[in-house]
Design a protein around this motif. Structure first.
Motif, short mmCIF file in Angstrom:
data_model
loop_
_atom_site.label_atom_id
_atom_site.label_comp_id
_atom_site.label_asym_id
_atom_site.label_seq_id
_atom_site.Cartn_x
_atom_site.Cartn_y
_atom_site.Cartn_z
N ILE A 175 0.82 -1.26 -0.05
CA ILE A 175 0.07 0.03 0.03
C ILE A 175 0.86 1.23 -0.01
O ILE A 175 1.65 1.36 1.02
N ASP A 176 0.86 2.17 -1.10
CA ASP A 176 1.28 3.28 -1.10
C ASP A 176 0.57 4.42 -0.50
O ASP A 176 -0.47 4.61 -1.18
N PHE A 177 0.92 4.91 0.85
CA PHE A 177 -0.39 5.83 1.52
C PHE A 177 -0.37 7.21 0.67
O PHE A 177 -1.07 8.21 0.96
N GLN A 178 0.70 7.37 -0.42
CA GLN A 178 0.58 8.89 -1.00
C GLN A 178 -0.21 8.86 -2.02
O GLN A 178 -0.62 9.65 -3.03
N MET A 179 -0.76 7.46 -2.72
CA MET A 179 -1.55 7.26 -3.50
C MET A 179 -3.11 7.72 -3.56
O MET A 179 -3.61 7.63 -2.37
N ASP A 180 -3.61 8.60 -4.42
CA ASP A 180 -4.83 9.09 -4.31
C ASP A 180 -5.81 7.94 -5.00
O ASP A 180 -5.80 7.86 -6.11
N LEU A 181 -6.62 7.36 -4.35
CA LEU A 181 -7.59 6.41 -4.74
C LEU A 181 -9.06 6.70 -4.77
O LEU A 181 -9.85 5.86 -4.87
N GLU A 182 -9.16 8.16 -4.28
CA GLU A 182 -10.58 8.84 -4.29
C GLU A 182 -11.58 8.22 -5.53
O GLU A 182 -10.99 8.54 -6.71
N ILE A 183 -12.63 7.80 -5.52
CA ILE A 183 -13.36 7.50 -6.82
C ILE A 183 -14.64 8.30 -7.02
O ILE A 183 -15.30 8.10 -7.74
N LYS A 184 -14.88 9.48 -5.92
CA LYS A 184 -16.00 10.15 -6.24
C LYS A 184 -15.83 10.95 -7.43
O LYS A 184 -14.67 11.83 -7.28
#
Length: 114
Positions: free
Chosen positions: A9-18
């Protein structure tokens, strides 16, 4: 499981799907009378933008991939926990749910170490 999970898991990754969030992140903030203001757009409108849909699909694929990997690692590691401890934890959960009927499930899980 902490070490293997944090490695995928890369905690800097933006995985927002809204859709509205993706739209706002794609388009720069607009300046109005010298003030910076975020764009405000409804999800149904934002989801019609091709770039938003493409990014949303990409993020969904990444989320599904991460969930799949996490699930595989959890199910792989569960057998390393001795059966007696797993059975004892299950029994503690049953007794806790019977004893603390009004308690939230997450509080009971914390009680038994879940």
């Amino acid at each position: 499981l902490r070490d293997p999970l944090t490695s995928i898991i890369d905690f800097q990754m933006d995985l927002e799907i809204k859709p509205s969030y993706i739209y706002e992140s794609l388009h720069a903030k607009r300046e109005t009378k010298g003030h910076r203001r975020k764009l405000s757009i409804q999800d149904c409108v934002a989801s019609q933008d091709e770039n938003v849909v493409e990014m949303q699909n990409s993020r969904l694929e990444r989320l599904l991939s991460l969930c799949d990997e996490i699930f595989k690692r959890i199910t792989k590691e569960v057998e390393t926990i001795p059966y007696g401890i797993r059975w004892l934890s299950k029994q503690l959960g049953v007794v806790a749910r019977e004893s603390f009927v009004d308690a939230k499930a997450e509080n009971i899980d914390r009680l038994i170490g879940g």
